[in-house]
Design a protein around this motif. Structure first.
Motif, PDB file in Angstrom:
ATOM      1  N   UNK A   1     103.975 -61.723 -16.470  1.00  0.00           N
ATOM      2  CA  UNK A   1     103.063 -61.898 -15.350  1.00  0.00           C
ATOM      3  C   UNK A   1     101.935 -62.851 -15.721  1.00  0.00           C
ATOM      4  N   UNK A   2     101.664 -63.764 -14.831  1.00  0.00           N
ATOM      5  CA  UNK A   2     100.493 -64.619 -14.942  1.00  0.00           C
ATOM      6  C   UNK A   2      99.296 -63.866 -14.363  1.00  0.00           C
ATOM      7  N   UNK A   3      98.119 -64.100 -14.920  1.00  0.00           N
ATOM      8  CA  UNK A   3      96.944 -63.382 -14.447  1.00  0.00           C
ATOM      9  C   UNK A   3      95.718 -64.289 -14.482  1.00  0.00           C
ATOM     10  N   UNK A   4      94.751 -63.936 -13.634  1.00  0.00           N
ATOM     11  CA  UNK A   4      93.497 -64.661 -13.616  1.00  0.00           C
ATOM     12  C   UNK A   4      92.328 -63.693 -13.502  1.00  0.00           C
ATOM     13  N   UNK A   5      91.143 -64.236 -13.659  1.00  0.00           N
ATOM     14  CA  UNK A   5      89.920 -63.444 -13.652  1.00  0.00           C
ATOM     15  C   UNK A   5      88.957 -64.009 -12.617  1.00  0.00           C
ATOM     16  N   UNK A   6      87.995 -63.180 -12.201  1.00  0.00           N
ATOM     17  CA  UNK A   6      86.959 -63.649 -11.280  1.00  0.00           C
ATOM     18  C   UNK A   6      85.674 -64.016 -11.999  1.00  0.00           C
ATOM     19  N   UNK A   7      85.750 -64.160 -13.316  1.00  0.00           N
ATOM     20  CA  UNK A   7      84.563 -64.516 -14.096  1.00  0.00           C
ATOM     21  C   UNK A   7      84.607 -66.016 -14.369  1.00  0.00           C
ATOM     22  N   UNK A   8      83.813 -66.798 -13.642  1.00  0.00           N
ATOM     23  CA  UNK A   8      83.874 -68.251 -13.840  1.00  0.00           C
ATOM     24  C   UNK A   8      83.206 -68.688 -15.136  1.00  0.00           C
ATOM     25  N   UNK A   9      83.719 -69.748 -15.691  1.00  0.00           N
ATOM     26  CA  UNK A   9      83.155 -70.381 -16.887  1.00  0.00           C
ATOM     27  C   UNK A   9      83.049 -69.417 -18.076  1.00  0.00           C
ATOM     28  N   UNK A  10      83.941 -68.444 -18.127  1.00  0.00           N
ATOM     29  CA  UNK A  10      83.919 -67.481 -19.231  1.00  0.00           C
ATOM     30  C   UNK A  10      84.437 -68.139 -20.491  1.00  0.00           C
ATOM     31  N   UNK A  11      83.665 -68.006 -21.569  1.00  0.00           N
ATOM     32  CA  UNK A  11      84.054 -68.637 -22.834  1.00  0.00           C
ATOM     33  C   UNK A  11      84.017 -67.656 -23.993  1.00  0.00           C
ATOM     34  N   UNK A  12      83.956 -66.374 -23.698  1.00  0.00           N
ATOM     35  CA  UNK A  12      83.870 -65.380 -24.756  1.00  0.00           C
ATOM     36  C   UNK A  12      85.230 -64.909 -25.221  1.00  0.00           C
ATOM     37  N   UNK A  13      85.220 -63.773 -25.895  1.00  0.00           N
ATOM     38  CA  UNK A  13      86.463 -63.183 -26.392  1.00  0.00           C
ATOM     39  C   UNK A  13      87.331 -62.755 -25.219  1.00  0.00           C
ATOM     40  N   UNK A  14      88.592 -63.107 -25.287  1.00  0.00           N
ATOM     41  CA  UNK A  14      89.525 -62.788 -24.208  1.00  0.00           C
ATOM     42  C   UNK A  14      90.116 -61.408 -24.433  1.00  0.00           C
ATOM     43  N   UNK A  15      90.150 -60.606 -23.367  1.00  0.00           N
ATOM     44  CA  UNK A  15      90.743 -59.275 -23.453  1.00  0.00           C
ATOM     45  C   UNK A  15      91.408 -58.946 -22.132  1.00  0.00           C
ATOM     46  N   UNK A  16      92.247 -57.927 -22.142  1.00  0.00           N
ATOM     47  CA  UNK A  16      92.980 -57.541 -20.946  1.00  0.00           C
ATOM     48  C   UNK A  16      92.043 -57.160 -19.806  1.00  0.00           C
ATOM     49  N   UNK A  17      90.905 -56.573 -20.131  1.00  0.00           N
ATOM     50  CA  UNK A  17      89.978 -56.088 -19.108  1.00  0.00           C
ATOM     51  C   UNK A  17      89.385 -57.203 -18.271  1.00  0.00           C
TER      52      UNK A  17
END
Length: 126
Positions: free
Chosen positions: A95-111
């Motif tokens: 599954x492809x997934x996206x987030x609603x947090x724009x310009x996020x550059x921190x540690x990537x996690x499932x949450x």
């Protein structure tokens, strides 16, 4: 509203390669992190790979590290998962997934991710 459409799944023998693609539409693609999850029969969904909006940071789970590579082309609104040296245990719906947090550059996690595509089946035979 974002739409994510995966493609590139299929059946392959162990040791082979596949490249998954995910085309996004419906909102600005380039400013959001993207990810790939997978779910094998009878198992929980696993966060396999992620990439920040500007490709400055990536994440690969221990189970795929060194074999899979996530990348993105913002101009094409597409994220890829190159899968090499495939194993039978890689068999899953991806599954492809996206987030609603724009310009996020921190540690990537499932949450971080809250929207998924319909998935594409990958089957690896021994």
């Amino acid at each position: 509203q974002v739409q994510l459409v995966e493609s590139g799944g299929g059946s392959v023998q162990a040791g082979g390669s596949l490249r998954l693609s995910c085309a996004a539409s419906g909102r600005c693609f380039s400013i959001y992190p993207m990810g790939w999850f997978r779910q094998a029969p009878g198992k929980e969904r696993e966060f396999a790979a992620g990439i920040t909006w500007n490709s400055g940071r990536t994440y690969h789970s221990d189970s795929v590290k060194g074999r899979f590579t996530i990348s993105r082309v913002n101009a094409q609104k597409t994220v890829y998962l190159q899968m090499n040296s495939l194993k039978p245990e890689d068999t899953a719906v991806y599954y492809c997934a996206t987030s609603r947090v724009p310009y996020y550059s921190g540690t990537l996690s499932a949450a971080l991710f809250d929207a998924w595509g319909q998935g594409t089946q990958v089957t690896v035979s021994s």
